[in-house]
Design an enzyme around this catalytic site. Structure first.
Site, PDB file in Angstrom:
ATOM      1  N   ARG A  47       2.592  -7.119  -5.093  1.00 50.33           N
ATOM      2  CA  ARG A  47       1.437  -8.077  -4.700  1.00 50.33           C
ATOM      3  C   ARG A  47       1.134  -7.855  -3.287  1.00 50.33           C
ATOM      4  O   ARG A  47       1.705  -7.376  -2.575  1.00 50.33           O
ATOM      5  CB  ARG A  47       1.545  -9.449  -5.256  1.00 50.33           C
ATOM      6  CG  ARG A  47       3.000  -9.982  -5.094  1.00 50.33           C
ATOM      7  CD  ARG A  47       3.557 -10.650  -3.823  1.00 50.33           C
ATOM      8  NE  ARG A  47       2.310 -11.060  -3.053  1.00 50.33           N
ATOM      9  CZ  ARG A  47       2.079 -11.104  -1.538  1.00 50.33           C
ATOM     10  NH1 ARG A  47       3.307 -10.569  -0.859  1.00 50.33           N
ATOM     11  NH2 ARG A  47       1.428 -11.730  -1.070  1.00 50.33           N
ATOM     12  N   GLY A  48      -0.263  -8.497  -3.154  1.00 49.33           N
ATOM     13  CA  GLY A  48      -1.072  -8.218  -2.046  1.00 49.33           C
ATOM     14  C   GLY A  48      -2.039  -6.988  -1.856  1.00 49.33           C
ATOM     15  O   GLY A  48      -1.512  -5.884  -2.466  1.00 49.33           O
ATOM     16  N   ARG A  90      -5.091  -5.796 -12.340  1.00 46.43           N
ATOM     17  CA  ARG A  90      -5.701  -6.751 -11.462  1.00 46.43           C
ATOM     18  C   ARG A  90      -7.089  -6.727 -10.935  1.00 46.43           C
ATOM     19  O   ARG A  90      -7.254  -6.050 -10.173  1.00 46.43           O
ATOM     20  CB  ARG A  90      -4.737  -6.940 -10.192  1.00 46.43           C
ATOM     21  CG  ARG A  90      -2.912  -7.240 -10.366  1.00 46.43           C
ATOM     22  CD  ARG A  90      -2.798  -8.557 -11.087  1.00 46.43           C
ATOM     23  NE  ARG A  90      -3.174  -9.642 -10.163  1.00 46.43           N
ATOM     24  CZ  ARG A  90      -2.559 -10.270  -8.951  1.00 46.43           C
ATOM     25  NH1 ARG A  90      -1.540  -9.689  -8.407  1.00 46.43           N
ATOM     26  NH2 ARG A  90      -3.095 -11.289  -8.333  1.00 46.43           N
ATOM     27  N   GLN A 195       4.298 -17.790  -3.369  1.00 53.07           N
ATOM     28  CA  GLN A 195       4.470 -16.796  -2.298  1.00 53.07           C
ATOM     29  C   GLN A 195       4.665 -17.175  -0.884  1.00 53.07           C
ATOM     30  O   GLN A 195       5.018 -16.420  -0.198  1.00 53.07           O
ATOM     31  CB  GLN A 195       3.334 -16.067  -2.485  1.00 53.07           C
ATOM     32  CG  GLN A 195       2.829 -15.224  -3.829  1.00 53.07           C
ATOM     33  CD  GLN A 195       1.891 -16.043  -4.781  1.00 53.07           C
ATOM     34  OE1 GLN A 195       1.814 -17.237  -4.754  1.00 53.07           O
ATOM     35  NE2 GLN A 195       1.153 -15.357  -5.559  1.00 53.07           N
ATOM     36  N   ASP A 236      -8.470 -10.894  -0.530  1.00 49.46           N
ATOM     37  CA  ASP A 236      -8.297  -9.944  -1.611  1.00 49.46           C
ATOM     38  C   ASP A 236      -9.610  -9.289  -1.914  1.00 49.46           C
ATOM     39  O   ASP A 236      -9.742  -8.189  -2.564  1.00 49.46           O
ATOM     40  CB  ASP A 236      -7.967 -10.779  -2.723  1.00 49.46           C
ATOM     41  CG  ASP A 236      -6.320 -10.991  -2.787  1.00 49.46           C
ATOM     42  OD1 ASP A 236      -5.758 -10.232  -3.240  1.00 49.46           O
ATOM     43  OD2 ASP A 236      -6.016 -11.972  -2.232  1.00 49.46           O
TER      44      ASP A 236
END
Length: 353
Positions: A47-48, A90, A195, A236
């Site tokens: 993730r990221g 995603r 997170q 994001d």
């Protein structure tokens, strides 16, 4: 102390750090199929935004090696189908679609399938190398803004394990540590998946950075009680006017920064900008399963059947953002004109974009 990595390509193999298991276990997993890469992204093993893009690029190149067709046009169609499948994992993080699009474009002029397969791996590696260089540059520019500041607040994880190395929002802390500049970092836990607590705290501890964990609801009090001097977050997706999508809870911090009169910085590579969208109202916001909010781990914390609203991101309007920090420099003020000017500027010699 070392800076941890989350996506590793070595000996033609793709290995990821399963970030769901941190900090209880540091477990790396080798991904061998397109489906495994898709699921790793969807399940938040990786993730990221930048790391997702890097993993997807390697995943697409990995899957392409398994296609048996010898006709180059049929091969391109197969790769495009694989790319669409990965993008669906995603929808909010623009780096994913951006990275696989680069691979698709790279093989447009390939004469043979063998040549195309080689080009896909080369492009994936280039994306990874560019991201590490970009993160270092972001850290350099962020250190300029934080030169007279010590106590800084952040949310989620925009660090080394969310990128190729160094991170975006955490890059100044890693670089600062290497150079003897110490920060006191306060990390919001970042509900519902923690997170901040699980990843940012763990990562900064591995690098020897002074970090303190708070719950998301403690942010306002912490700013006042601990004398927080700045807030820095990742992104994001950033639209043409500077509106920024980031992990849910970011908008809260931007509003608090406005109320307390402290700077609110967004750190992101130019690949995170989506100039096809004029404002943040057009950004698709991913909604995730109710169980992420109604449970912690396997423990139910809400009555069975409780209705849950679980957006993974929120959008911070540009007017609340003091500056956007990219590998090319500092965008301030962040509006259509300044963003466009920097993104379309000719890179200086030696700059990697």
């Amino acid at each position: 102390m070392t800076i941890p990595l989350s996506v590793i390509w070595k000996d033609e193999q793709l290995t990821i750090l399963d970030q769901r298991l941190l900090p209880q276990a540091v477990q790396y997993e080798t991904l061998e199929t397109l489906e495994q890469v898709h699921d790793a992204i969807f399940q938040l093993k990786v993730r990221g935004a930048p790391a997702i893009g890097i993993a997807a690029a390697y995943g697409l190149a990995l899957a392409a090696r398994r296609h048996k067709t010898v006709d180059i046009e049929s091969f391109r169609k197969d790769v495009k189908k694989d790319a669409d499948y990965l993008i669906a994992s995603r929808p909010t993080a623009v780096n994913l679609a951006w990275a696989v699009a680069r691979l698709i474009n790279r093989i447009e002029q390939a004469g043979t399938v063998a040549q195309a397969k080689t080009q896909l791996i080369e492009e994936a590696q280039l994306i990874r190398d560019e991201d590490e260089a970009a993160c270092r540059n972001i850290g350099e520019h962020a250190l300029e803004l934080l030169a007279d500041k010590e106590r800084v607040l952040t949310i989620c994880n925009a660090g080394s394990i969310a990128t190729a190395k160094y991170g975006t929002a955490l890059a100044p802390f890693h670089l600062g540590k290497e150079r003897g500049q110490e920060f006191q970092v306060y990390a919001c836990e970042t509900r519902p998946l923690f997170q901040g607590g699980r990843l940012t705290v763990w990562e900064l501890q591995q690098a020897g950075v002074d970090v303190t964990l708070i719950t998301d609801s403690m942010a306002a009090h912490t700013i006042a009680a601990k004398g927080i001097e700045a807030i820095i977050v990742g992104a994001d997706r950033i639209t043409a006017n500077g509106d920024t999508a980031n992990k849910i809870g970011t908008l809260n911090l931007a509003l608090l920064a406005q109320a307390y009169g402290i700077p609110f910085y967004v750190a992101a590579p130019v690949s995170t900008f989506d100039l096809s969208l004029e404002t943040g109202s057009s950004i698709p916001i991913e909604e995730r399963a109710a169980e992420e909010v109604a449970t912690i781990g396997t423990q139910q914390i809400a009555p069975a059947g409780t209705k849950v609203f679980n957006p993974a991101f929120d959008v911070t309007p540009a007017k609340y953002i003091t500056a956007i920090i990219t590998e090319r420099g500092i965008i301030r003020p962040n509006d259509e004109q300044t963003i466009e000017a920097q993104l379309y500027a000719v890179p200086s010699k030696g700059e990697t974009v």
